[in-house]
Design a protein around this motif. Structure first.
Motif, PDB file in Angstrom:
ATOM      1  N   THR A   1      -0.142  -6.789  -6.885  1.00  0.00           N
ATOM      2  CA  THR A   1      -0.750  -5.560  -6.373  1.00  0.00           C
ATOM      3  C   THR A   1      -2.186  -5.850  -5.966  1.00  0.00           C
ATOM      4  O   THR A   1      -2.935  -6.465  -6.715  1.00  0.00           O
ATOM      5  N   SER A   2      -2.546  -5.414  -4.773  1.00  0.00           N
ATOM      6  CA  SER A   2      -3.928  -5.524  -4.288  1.00  0.00           C
ATOM      7  C   SER A   2      -4.522  -4.123  -4.266  1.00  0.00           C
ATOM      8  O   SER A   2      -3.848  -3.170  -3.879  1.00  0.00           O
TER       9      SER A   2
ATOM     10  N   THR B   1      -2.739   0.463   6.894  1.00  0.00           N
ATOM     11  CA  THR B   1      -2.409  -0.959   6.832  1.00  0.00           C
ATOM     12  C   THR B   1      -1.750  -1.314   5.501  1.00  0.00           C
ATOM     13  O   THR B   1      -0.710  -1.988   5.470  1.00  0.00           O
ATOM     14  N   MET B   2      -2.327  -0.857   4.405  1.00  0.00           N
ATOM     15  CA  MET B   2      -1.801  -1.240   3.095  1.00  0.00           C
ATOM     16  C   MET B   2      -0.492  -0.513   2.766  1.00  0.00           C
ATOM     17  O   MET B   2       0.373  -1.060   2.085  1.00  0.00           O
ATOM     18  N   THR B   3      -0.308   0.706   3.271  1.00  0.00           N
ATOM     19  CA  THR B   3       0.956   1.400   3.078  1.00  0.00           C
ATOM     20  C   THR B   3       2.071   0.725   3.859  1.00  0.00           C
ATOM     21  O   THR B   3       3.183   0.554   3.347  1.00  0.00           O
TER      22      THR B   3
ATOM     23  N   ALA C   1     -11.936   6.069  -3.032  1.00  0.00           N
ATOM     24  CA  ALA C   1     -10.537   6.337  -3.362  1.00  0.00           C
ATOM     25  C   ALA C   1      -9.853   4.992  -3.571  1.00  0.00           C
ATOM     26  O   ALA C   1     -10.230   3.991  -2.964  1.00  0.00           O
ATOM     27  N   GLU C   2      -8.858   4.983  -4.416  1.00  0.00           N
ATOM     28  CA  GLU C   2      -8.144   3.740  -4.718  1.00  0.00           C
ATOM     29  C   GLU C   2      -6.973   3.587  -3.752  1.00  0.00           C
ATOM     30  O   GLU C   2      -6.075   4.423  -3.721  1.00  0.00           O
ATOM     31  N   ILE C   3      -7.005   2.507  -2.969  1.00  0.00           N
ATOM     32  CA  ILE C   3      -5.936   2.208  -2.018  1.00  0.00           C
ATOM     33  C   ILE C   3      -5.232   0.956  -2.519  1.00  0.00           C
ATOM     34  O   ILE C   3      -5.882  -0.038  -2.834  1.00  0.00           O
TER      35      ILE C   3
ATOM     36  N   THR D   1       2.884   3.352  -5.806  1.00  0.00           N
ATOM     37  CA  THR D   1       1.854   2.920  -4.857  1.00  0.00           C
ATOM     38  C   THR D   1       1.844   3.814  -3.625  1.00  0.00           C
ATOM     39  O   THR D   1       0.779   4.206  -3.145  1.00  0.00           O
ATOM     40  N   LEU D   2       3.014   4.176  -3.126  1.00  0.00           N
ATOM     41  CA  LEU D   2       3.081   5.045  -1.946  1.00  0.00           C
ATOM     42  C   LEU D   2       2.515   6.428  -2.250  1.00  0.00           C
ATOM     43  O   LEU D   2       1.797   7.004  -1.417  1.00  0.00           O
ATOM     44  N   LEU D   3       2.791   6.960  -3.430  1.00  0.00           N
ATOM     45  CA  LEU D   3       2.231   8.264  -3.805  1.00  0.00           C
ATOM     46  C   LEU D   3       0.710   8.197  -3.950  1.00  0.00           C
ATOM     47  O   LEU D   3      -0.008   9.115  -3.531  1.00  0.00           O
TER      48      LEU D   3
END
Length: 177
Positions: A78-79, A96-98, A64-66, A119-121
């Protein structure tokens, strides 16, 4: 134009007779050196191995893409992580990334309006994919990432209230004139 006459070569239907070794061998999936390989199994690719978690090598894992978005005043960064992860490691990285996106992602106009909400979605969708996996244990000698606190229990997540309040004030001010 002529029509074919009865008994011409157009009525010929070839008959296939399999070789004797194919009809007399019991095909139970086990072959020795003297057993010929059936023609239909030549070139068959083995099933691809199930992906293992990139961090702890546990199964099952999914890709999955995080993302993590950092909004800067004039530009943004963007990472992205796209490796296969198990449930525990995936949820840990999503949290962590959220959280990083919630406190660093809003500082720019395009980041505020487009990139951070997207990004949050996307991270929410990745979180749902990892939650659907069964809980697994990593192999001996490997450890999973600790999931840590949920996003809304981390104080950094509430830094997002500052730009949200600013955006709300700006929209209300523009709407009322």
């Amino acid at each position: 134009m002529t029509t074919p006459s009865a008994g011409s070569d157009d009525d010929f239907v070839p008959q296939y007779t399999p070789p004797a070794w194919y009809t007399t061998q019991p095909w139970n999936g086990i072959a020795d050196a003297n057993t010929p390989i059936p023609w239909h199994s030549l070139g068959a690719a083995p099933a691809p191995p199930e992906p293992a978690c990139h961090v702890c090598q546990a199964h099952p894992a999914t890709r999955a893409e995080i993302r993590s978005h950092t909004g800067l005043i004039l530009w943004a960064r963007t990472s992205t992580i796209t490796t296969p992860l198990c449930r525990q490691c995936g949820i840990s990285l999503v949290r962590t990334m959220t959280t990083r996106t919630l406190w660093q992602g809003w500082w720019g106009i395009l980041s505020l309006l487009i990139h951070t909400p997207a990004t949050l979605l996307q991270n929410w969708g990745a979180h749902r994919r990892f939650k659907a996996l069964s809980v697994s244990a990593p192999p001996p000698g490997r450890t999973s990432l600790a999931p840590g606190k949920p996003v809304l229990l981390r104080p950094q997540a509430y830094v997002a209230l500052i730009p949200a309040a600013w955006a709300t004030t700006l929209i209300v001010h523009l709407a009322t004139g």
